[in-house]
Scaffold this active site. Structure first.
Site, mmCIF file in Angstrom:
data_model
loop_
_atom_site.group_PDB
_atom_site.id
_atom_site.type_symbol
_atom_site.label_atom_id
_atom_site.label_comp_id
_atom_site.label_asym_id
_atom_site.label_seq_id
_atom_site.Cartn_x
_atom_site.Cartn_y
_atom_site.Cartn_z
ATOM 1 N N SER A 72 0.824 -1.209 0.000
ATOM 2 C CA SER A 72 0.000 0.000 0.000
ATOM 3 C C SER A 72 0.862 1.265 0.000
ATOM 4 C CB SER A 72 -0.907 0.013 1.231
ATOM 5 O OG SER A 72 -1.660 -1.175 1.301
HETATM 6 N N1 SAH Z 1 -0.657 -4.761 4.223
HETATM 7 C C1 SAH Z 1 -0.038 -5.060 2.941
HETATM 8 C C2 SAH Z 1 -0.935 -4.651 1.800
HETATM 9 C C3 SAH Z 1 -1.263 -5.851 0.992
HETATM 10 S S1 SAH Z 1 -2.527 -5.698 -0.234
HETATM 11 C C4 SAH Z 1 1.334 -4.473 2.849
HETATM 12 O O1 SAH Z 1 1.763 -3.730 3.758
HETATM 13 O O2 SAH Z 1 2.054 -4.790 1.894
HETATM 14 C C5 SAH Z 1 -3.811 -6.673 0.522
HETATM 15 C C6 SAH Z 1 -3.504 -8.132 0.753
HETATM 16 O O3 SAH Z 1 -4.688 -8.721 1.288
HETATM 17 C C7 SAH Z 1 -3.155 -8.944 -0.490
HETATM 18 O O4 SAH Z 1 -1.901 -9.529 -0.326
HETATM 19 C C8 SAH Z 1 -4.268 -9.994 -0.571
HETATM 20 O O5 SAH Z 1 -3.825 -11.258 -1.030
HETATM 21 C C9 SAH Z 1 -4.721 -10.070 0.882
HETATM 22 N N2 SAH Z 1 -6.061 -10.602 1.105
HETATM 23 C C10 SAH Z 1 -7.195 -10.380 0.392
HETATM 24 N N3 SAH Z 1 -8.236 -11.023 0.952
HETATM 25 C C11 SAH Z 1 -7.752 -11.658 2.068
HETATM 26 C C12 SAH Z 1 -8.333 -12.490 3.076
HETATM 27 N N4 SAH Z 1 -9.637 -12.817 3.091
HETATM 28 N N5 SAH Z 1 -7.542 -12.967 4.058
HETATM 29 C C13 SAH Z 1 -6.224 -12.672 4.075
HETATM 30 N N6 SAH Z 1 -5.615 -11.909 3.144
HETATM 31 C C14 SAH Z 1 -6.362 -11.399 2.154
#
Ligand code: SAH
Length: 223
Positions: free
Chosen positions: A72
């Protein structure tokens, strides 16, 4: 030992300068909590960015991390973290480990962090970087975070993917006074919302517009 510099590498302490400038930028954009700003000054974002995008690690935007997911935007990570109002003693749950960057920030601001990711390869890579950076208070789990994580309740929960609604299992895993910060809206654009638990009631505030990849799961979007 001589290392080969790729054009995306920043030599010497260049990363530290870029990180300092990012923190100044976050302050200018309205992030006030000194503990949050200090955490951003300490965590090397370049370590969480794939090598082919590393030169952009301190641009204030999201970057691809593989499997169609993103790390993000720093401002959004900071705003979400600030909205959790952490004082240091909390147990925090993050849904959506992704690169592990937000988990590393949280690890400096809370006692214990549990982070859950549905893509095992992303979780495995994030866990390795977090180990290398000695973030020993972070536990990485693989699974559907919309169901919560087994070892609740939590003082703070942050969801880093966009949900159609705040998942009930997550609201149920909040301690009294606990905060849930989550983007809620359609698959493309959402509103960042904060829920505070007061007894059996949840007070909802709308914080800002945002754009996240979808939260896929039983209490999220269908894939
Ligand atoms: N917090 C992360 C942002 C990642 S983007 C960072 O600092 O890099 C959001 C992430 O949520 C993705 O990797 C996606 O695979 C995950 N995601 C989506 N739905 C999810 C769920 N139900 N449970 C766990 N992870 C999920």
């Amino acid at each position: 030992m001589a290392a080969t510099l790729r054009h995306t590498d920043v030599p010497g302490d260049g990363w530290d300068d870029l990180r300092r400038r990012m923190v100044d930028d976050l302050r200018r954009k309205g992030i006030r909590d000194p503990r949050v700003l200090e955490a951003f000054a300490q965590v090397p974002r370049e370590r969480f960015v794939p090598s082919d995008h590393r030169g952009l690690a301190y641009v204030d935007g999201p970057l691809p991390i593989g499997l169609g997911q993103t790390i993000s935007q720093p401002y959004m990570v900071a705003a979400m973290t600030e909205a959790l109002a952490l004082e240091g003693g909390e147990r925090v749950l993050e849904i959506g480990t992704g690169s592990g960057y937000q988990a590393a920030i949280l690890s400096r601001l809370a006692r214990e962090v549990v982070t859950i990711e549905r893509h095992a390869p992303l979780s495995g890579h994030a866990a390795q970087v977090l180990r290398e950076l000695e973030c020993h208070n972070v536990t990485c789990l693989v699974g559907d975070g919309t169901l919560g994580a087994g070892s609740g309740p939590y003082d703070a929960i942050v969801v880093t993917a966009g949900a159609p609604l705040a998942p009930l299992p997550l609201l149920a895993q909040l301690n009294a006074g606990g905060r849930l910060v989550i983007p809620v809206g359609d698959r493309g654009i959402q509103t960042l919302e904060r829920y505070r638990r007061a007894g059996d009631e949840f007070l909802r505030e709308r914080l800002m517009d945002c754009m996240f990849v979808p939260l896929i799961g039983e209490h999220g979007w269908k894939s």
